[in-house]
Design an enzyme around this catalytic site. Structure first.
Site, PDB file in Angstrom:
ATOM      1  CE  LYS A 191      -1.431   2.723   2.570  1.00  0.00           C
ATOM      2  NZ  LYS A 191      -1.357   4.216   1.557  1.00  0.00           N
ATOM      3  CD  GLU A 266      13.947   1.762   9.160  1.00  0.00           C
ATOM      4  OE1 GLU A 266      14.709   2.605   9.347  1.00  0.00           O
ATOM      5  OE2 GLU A 266      14.591   0.749   9.591  1.00  0.00           O
ATOM      6  CB  CYS A 300      13.679   9.905   6.308  1.00  0.00           C
ATOM      7  SG  CYS A 300      14.145   8.797   5.241  1.00  0.00           S
ATOM      8  CD  GLU A 401      10.129  14.301  10.101  1.00  0.00           C
ATOM      9  OE1 GLU A 401       9.084  13.729  10.902  1.00  0.00           O
ATOM     10  OE2 GLU A 401      11.425  13.451   9.683  1.00  0.00           O
TER      11      GLU A 401
HETATM   12  P1  NAD Z   1       2.730   9.096   6.999  1.00  0.00           P
HETATM   13  O1  NAD Z   1       3.534   8.353   8.243  1.00  0.00           O
HETATM   14  O2  NAD Z   1       2.149  10.284   7.200  1.00  0.00           O
HETATM   15  O3  NAD Z   1       2.541   7.663   6.226  1.00  0.00           O
HETATM   16  C1  NAD Z   1       3.438   6.475   5.246  1.00  0.00           C
HETATM   17  C2  NAD Z   1       2.768   5.585   4.629  1.00  0.00           C
HETATM   18  O4  NAD Z   1       1.518   5.449   6.405  1.00  0.00           O
HETATM   19  C3  NAD Z   1       1.939   5.998   4.153  1.00  0.00           C
HETATM   20  O5  NAD Z   1       1.719   4.845   3.160  1.00  0.00           O
HETATM   21  C4  NAD Z   1       0.028   6.465   4.960  1.00  0.00           C
HETATM   22  O6  NAD Z   1      -0.786   6.472   3.839  1.00  0.00           O
HETATM   23  C5  NAD Z   1       0.128   5.345   5.820  1.00  0.00           C
HETATM   24  N1  NAD Z   1      -0.325   5.644   6.925  1.00  0.00           N
HETATM   25  C6  NAD Z   1      -1.242   7.137   6.969  1.00  0.00           C
HETATM   26  N2  NAD Z   1      -2.285   6.296   8.499  1.00  0.00           N
HETATM   27  C7  NAD Z   1      -2.086   4.722   8.456  1.00  0.00           C
HETATM   28  C8  NAD Z   1      -3.087   4.203   9.508  1.00  0.00           C
HETATM   29  N3  NAD Z   1      -3.256   4.685  10.595  1.00  0.00           N
HETATM   30  N4  NAD Z   1      -2.452   2.362   9.523  1.00  0.00           N
HETATM   31  C9  NAD Z   1      -1.608   2.428   8.229  1.00  0.00           C
HETATM   32  N5  NAD Z   1      -0.874   3.060   7.652  1.00  0.00           N
HETATM   33  C10 NAD Z   1      -0.816   4.058   7.619  1.00  0.00           C
HETATM   34  O7  NAD Z   1       4.036   9.418   6.599  1.00  0.00           O
HETATM   35  P2  NAD Z   1       4.341  10.377   5.088  1.00  0.00           P
HETATM   36  O8  NAD Z   1       4.001  11.192   5.391  1.00  0.00           O
HETATM   37  O9  NAD Z   1       4.194   9.419   3.873  1.00  0.00           O
HETATM   38  O10 NAD Z   1       6.647  10.422   5.127  1.00  0.00           O
HETATM   39  C11 NAD Z   1       7.097  11.126   6.017  1.00  0.00           C
HETATM   40  C12 NAD Z   1       7.585  10.336   6.874  1.00  0.00           C
HETATM   41  O11 NAD Z   1       7.975   9.544   6.627  1.00  0.00           O
HETATM   42  C13 NAD Z   1       8.429  11.601   7.174  1.00  0.00           C
HETATM   43  O12 NAD Z   1       7.961  11.057   8.829  1.00  0.00           O
HETATM   44  C14 NAD Z   1       9.612  10.778   7.423  1.00  0.00           C
HETATM   45  O13 NAD Z   1      11.208  11.057   7.842  1.00  0.00           O
HETATM   46  C15 NAD Z   1       9.167   9.962   6.825  1.00  0.00           C
HETATM   47  N6  NAD Z   1      10.259   8.426   6.413  1.00  0.00           N
HETATM   48  C16 NAD Z   1      11.559   7.897   7.454  1.00  0.00           C
HETATM   49  C17 NAD Z   1      12.377   7.148   6.153  1.00  0.00           C
HETATM   50  C18 NAD Z   1      13.466   6.301   6.673  1.00  0.00           C
HETATM   51  O14 NAD Z   1      14.294   5.085   6.172  1.00  0.00           O
HETATM   52  N7  NAD Z   1      13.453   5.645   8.134  1.00  0.00           N
HETATM   53  C19 NAD Z   1      12.145   7.080   4.892  1.00  0.00           C
HETATM   54  C20 NAD Z   1      11.239   7.675   4.182  1.00  0.00           C
HETATM   55  C21 NAD Z   1      10.409   8.243   4.865  1.00  0.00           C
END
Ligand code: NAD
Length: 503
Positions: A191, A266, A300, A401
């Site tokens: 997803k 992550e 990230c 962040e």
């Molecule tokens: P997000 O947490 O908003 O969404 C991540 C994913 O989770 C999306 O596919 C979203 O649809 C899904 N999601 C949302 N609510 C959910 C729920 N209740 N249950 C399960 N899935 C759900 O993050 P984003 O805005 O897509 O990405 C940015 C974030 O990701 C930043 O915090 C960034 O630091 C982090 N990030 C971390 C890494 C790493 O390797 N540590 C890498 C890239 C991004």
């Protein structure tokens, strides 16, 4: 700062009818039960719809999980080297399609072509690496404490894996989870984030072309909250692998915890570059500008804090501001663009809120701090590269962040003060130090609380054959990439074989 605002030439600019993508379940492209779709738009020109995707329901997720469950016995029975062959073919197809997919990714999420090509390259390199792991999924063979006994370990798949991905690395992250999950013999429901489903759909198409059997990889698009929760709590899902914000990670971990479901997270970061008074300032400034403003600060591992020795803080700030103000900002498809838009219009308000917070907390705004709306930039989600100084570790702009082109300078008195500041957040993903002193380098390697440490380089950049991940609230102890990635998606069985002589 310069703006690069003309419309790019080429097919992308003239494309009129966006394609509607379906979910991919049990080897067929299927519409959602909802009958509804959502738009995937270009953040550089919000009126441009890049593609349409299914607004799926829990029933679609259920169908995808059941398909993955049905495909599991045959897929896990296929020898790992044969599974690896498919990953290798996928990597080669991605290589063939690299430039087309990079352009598509730039239209979908905004980062400049050089960066989307890098995103694709990570997926290609890791696909090749993972293919080799199919012949190297070693176990251990160890002596027993008892006579006539052999002890060994076996690696087996976990089962059905739910993969949930963010939008900032639209191909690299889905690939660096999906390849090792499949290589280890698991079947998958993917997803992707709703801002970037097109790149994830491309990965699915590539794996189909590479020969992946029906049901082994299933793809469902739609709202993260409802679909995510359905996937995370589905009784037939054995593992969740999520990259996203710490907030969503906590929620997913709680849901998984109730059922003792394996979950690999992550999450976010608040990454710092430490600049000591003996550092090469020009190198440090160039690294902070790239790691802080590259991908519009939406990695990230983006640098969002610069912890600078007070003796060089002013000189550093001056040079960084000069660099930030020279950045060419605009549509990432234009070759001269150095910084693209934020991923969507909502993010402009979210980043701007931090400018207001920083100002009200008493930090000094040196440059930026506003949305960019001149000329063609008004059509997109553009925000000026922003630098605050005189930031202290207790301020929200030093703790939270921001996920935008937003750098906070924190002046410090000495090395100990710098390490205290670097470690003074809940996150622990990536950290860097600039110094010419070898002793300081080794002390920093020991003292910094973060999963990734860079010496005389910025906080960003991964190599596919090395583990990647964070400490503290940046994850839950797992590592991706390298051989750790296959381990993450494997169960280890310990086997004790007795063979005493028959009496
Ligand atoms: P997000 O947490 O908003 O969404 C991540 C994913 O989770 C999306 O596919 C979203 O649809 C899904 N999601 C949302 N609510 C959910 C729920 N209740 N249950 C399960 N899935 C759900 O993050 P984003 O805005 O897509 O990405 C940015 C974030 O990701 C930043 O915090 C960034 O630091 C982090 N990030 C971390 C890494 C790493 O390797 N540590 C890498 C890239 C991004």
């Amino acid at each position: 700062m310069t703006t690069t605002t003309s419309k790019p030439s080429g097919a992308e600019a003239t494309e009129t009818a966006p394609r509607t993508y379906l979910n991919y379940i049990a080897g067929e492209w299927r519409p959602s039960a909802s009958g509804e779709t959502f738009d995937d738009t270009n953040p550089a020109r919000r009126s441009e719809i890049v593609a349409r995707f299914q607004k799926s329901t829990p029933a679609d997720v259920d169908a995808a999980v059941r398909a993955a469950e049905a495909a599991l016995p045959a897929w896990r029975a296929l020898p790992a080297p044969a599974r690896g062959e498919i990953m290798l073919r996928a990597a080669l197809i991605l290589e063939r399609e690299r430039d087309r997919l990079a352009r598509q990714m730039t239209r979908e999420m905004g980062k400049p072509l050089k960066e989307t090509q890098g995103d694709l390259q990570t997926a290609i390199d890791f696909g090749k690496y993972t293919a080799g792991e199919g012949r190297r999924a070693e176990g251990e063979t160890v002596p027993s404490a008892l006579a006539d006994k052999l002890c060994l370990t076996l690696r087996q798949p976990v089962g059905v894996v739910g993969i949930i991905t963010p939008w900032n690395f639209p191909m690299a992250i889905p690939a660096w989870k999906t390849f090792p999950a499949l290589l280890a013999g698991n079947t998958v429901v993917l997803k992707p984030a709703s801002d970037t489903p097109l790149s994830a759909a491309a990965l699915v198409e590539v794996l189909i072309e590479a020969g992946l059997p029906a049901g082994v990889l299933n793809f469902v698009t739609g709202p993260g909250g409802t679909l995510g929760d359905t996937l995370v709590t589905h009784p037939s899902v054995n593992m969740i692998s999520l990259t996203g914000s710490t907030e969503v990670g906590r929620h997913v971990a709680e849901l998984c915890g109730r059922d003792l479901r394996r979950c690999s997270l992550e999450l976010g970061g608040k990454n710092a570059v430490i600049v000591m008074d003996d550092a090469n300032l020009d190198e440090a400034v160039a690294a902070v500008a790239w790691a802080g403003f590259g991908t519009t600060g939406q990695r990230c591992t983006a640098t969002s804090r610069v912890i600078v020795h007070e003796r060089v803080a002013e000189a550093f700030a001056e040079k960084l501001v000069a660099t930030a103000e020279k950045l060419r900002i605009g549509d990432g498809l234009l070759p001269e663009t150095e910084m693209g838009p934020l991923v969507n219009q909502g993010r402009v308000g979210a980043v701007h809120e931090y400018t207001e917070i920083g100002t009200s907390e008493g930090a000094a705004l040196l440059t930026g701090g506003k949305p960019l709306t001149a000329g063609a930039l008004a059509e997109g989600a553009f925000y000026a590269p922003t630098v605050f100084t005189n930031v202290t570790t207790d301020m929200r702009i030093a703790q939270e962040e921001v996920f935008g082109p937003f750098v906070s300078i924190i002046p410090v008195a000495d090395y100990d003060d710098a390490i205290r500041a670097a470690n003074a957040t809940m996150y622990g993903l990536s950290c860097a130090i600039f110094t010419e002193n070898a002793r300081t380098v080794f002390r920093a390697m020991r003292d910094i609380q973060s999963g990734l440490i860079y010496i005389n380089a910025g906080t960003t950049g991964a190599e596919p054959h090395l583990p990647f991940g964070g400490m503290k609230a940046s994850g839950n102890g797992h590592r991706e990439l390298g051989h750790k990635a296959v381990e993450e998606f494997s169960e280890i069985k310990t086997v004790f074989v007795s063979y005493p002589p028959v009496k």
